[in-house]
Write an enzyme that holds these catalytic residues in place. Structure first.
Site, mmCIF file in Angstrom:
data_model
loop_
_atom_site.group_PDB
_atom_site.id
_atom_site.type_symbol
_atom_site.label_atom_id
_atom_site.label_comp_id
_atom_site.label_asym_id
_atom_site.label_seq_id
_atom_site.Cartn_x
_atom_site.Cartn_y
_atom_site.Cartn_z
ATOM 1 N N GLU A 151 0.090 -1.062 5.671
ATOM 2 C CA GLU A 151 1.154 -0.664 6.604
ATOM 3 C C GLU A 151 1.117 0.830 6.866
ATOM 4 O O GLU A 151 1.391 1.281 7.984
ATOM 5 C CB GLU A 151 2.516 -1.075 6.032
ATOM 6 N N ASP B 214 0.835 -1.204 0.000
ATOM 7 C CA ASP B 214 0.000 0.000 0.000
ATOM 8 C C ASP B 214 0.868 1.251 0.000
ATOM 9 O O ASP B 214 2.068 1.197 0.323
ATOM 10 C CB ASP B 214 -0.936 0.025 1.204
#
Length: 412
Positions: free
Chosen positions: A178, A83
């Protein structure tokens, strides 16, 4: 070892897929578009010859490179996240390749006068003569942490194609979310089955980190009372003024822009207010656990003092711990840091051992039973339009992965 052309092509194929995460979502992954890259990574891992390639219902990816030696070697892992931060848009990334960087200003976007300059970003001068990948000034790049994924997959492919490099069992893991602090929340450490791992999520070439902040978030809610301003004397309570009082009562120099190294801080990162209610969102950070607890106590005591001043509850605070300093879990197995340091030195890379002024999946994974120091991925200026990565740094990070697994097998 790894060609510039190949690693550049792989990296660009990842960063041009939008994987921005969303802290307001309660799903995992937090955005459906993260599946686009996750599913592509699964196919790629299979294509290069990895074994036991899996993706679960929350898009956590795991894969195995089996041992090619006949003696017992610890199973080690490498972890990165796919991400990108919601701090700045990651949609429609248009990477620019700067060959043989000359040490001068880089025009990212002429029409908007966006310039990446070594006068402001001095680290650029470390990479004169190298190949840089930058943004076009309108998005982030996504080297955090698609550079890490590039390096891990490139290293696995190289090891598969060069069986003369002896290694034990290697596990790789790629995580969603994350950037919003959830990357390790649903990571199955038992299924991963590694004795230890490394996150490839650092910045400058040579970084090797096993200390990070203790972290908490604080939501401060101030209640006011709206009355017609023409008749407000003695009746109106403006929550925004009380919020200003709260903000100004915290140590002014203990903020991110005034601290570095091991110094902690209070960071006001969002504020929304009207007369009747103002909400402040803070993050609290400190490497030292005692200082960390003291910072939380300062905010609670300030809340109590303001309520006492107004003789009623006008302000409430909710503090939640987010993650802790991995040092406590890594120091007892310090040989895993030593191996990474030795690998860098063997490749003529100067190790830069320093604390992380932030957190990684590794900090949470370490407390979940998987000691997990952090290694450089090569990017700079994460989370914004000035992000860039030297291709040579990604190549070196790939070489470090290969050298770590080789040294681990030799020492077993």
């Amino acid at each position: 070892m790894i060609s510039k052309k190949d690693i550049t092509k792989r990296f660009i194929s990842y960063v041009t897929v939008d994987t921005e995460s969303d802290p307001e979502s309660d799903t995992t992954p937090s955005t459906a578009k993260q599946w686009d890259l996750a599913n592509a990574l699964v196919l790629e891992l299979k294509d290069i010859g990895m074994s036991d390639v899996t993706i679960d219902d929350n898009s956590y990816i795991m894969a195995t490179l089996p041992s090619n030696v006949d003696h017992k070697v610890p199973t080690i892992g490498f972890v990165s996240h796919f991400d990108t931060t919601p701090d700045f848009t990651g949609a429609n990334v248009k990477p620019q390749i700067i060959e043989n960087y000359d040490g001068k200003d880089i025009i990212l976007n002429a029409s908007e006068n966006i310039v990446l300059s070594p006068d402001y970003f001095e680290d650029l001068l470390l990479y004169k003569g190298q190949t840089l990948i930058t943004t076009d000034g309108t998005t982030l790049l996504g080297a955090d942490d698609k550079a890490g994924i590039t390096e891990i997959i490139s290293a696995m492919e190289y090891l598969i194609n060069h069986p003369e490099i002896k290694h034990g069992k290697i596990r790789v893991g790629f995580t969603p979310d994350e950037e919003i602090g959830r990357g390790a929340h649903k990571f199955d450490v038992k299924k991963f089955g590694a004795d230890w791992a490394y996150t490839m999520d650092g910045s400058q070439i040579g970084e090797l980190e096993y200390e990070n902040f203790n972290a908490a978030g604080a939501k401060v809610t101030i209640k006011g009372k709206i009355v017609h301003p023409g008749y407000a004397k003695g009746k109106m309570v403006n929550s925004m003024y009380i919020a200003t009082e709260f903000i100004n009562s915290l140590p002014r120099m203990e903020t991110p822009e005034h601290t570095d190294g091991y110094q902690g801080f209070f960071h006001l990162h969002n504020m929304e207010g009207k007369v009747e209610e103002t909400v402040l969102q803070y993050i609290i950070r400190d490497h030292d656990m005692g200082h960390f607890e003291a910072r939380k106590e300062v905010m609670q005591n300030l809340t109590d003092a303001i309520n006492e001043q107004y003789e009623r509850e006008v302000i409430t605070i909710e503090i939640k711990d987010q993650y802790f300093n991995m040092k406590e879990k890594v120091v007892p197995v310090m040989h895993i840091v030593d191996i990474a340091e030795e690998a860098m030195k063997a490749l003529d890379i100067e190790p830069l051992i320093k604390p992380i002024r932030g957190g990684t999946d590794g900090s949470q994974l370490s407390y979940m039973g998987l000691p997990c120091p952090n290694i450089f991925a090569g990017g700079h200026n994460f989370h914004g339009r000035y992000e860039y990565v030297p291709v040579e740094s990604m190549i070196k990070a790939t070489e470090v992965i290969c050298k770590i697994v080789e040294l681990t097998a030799e020492k077993a």
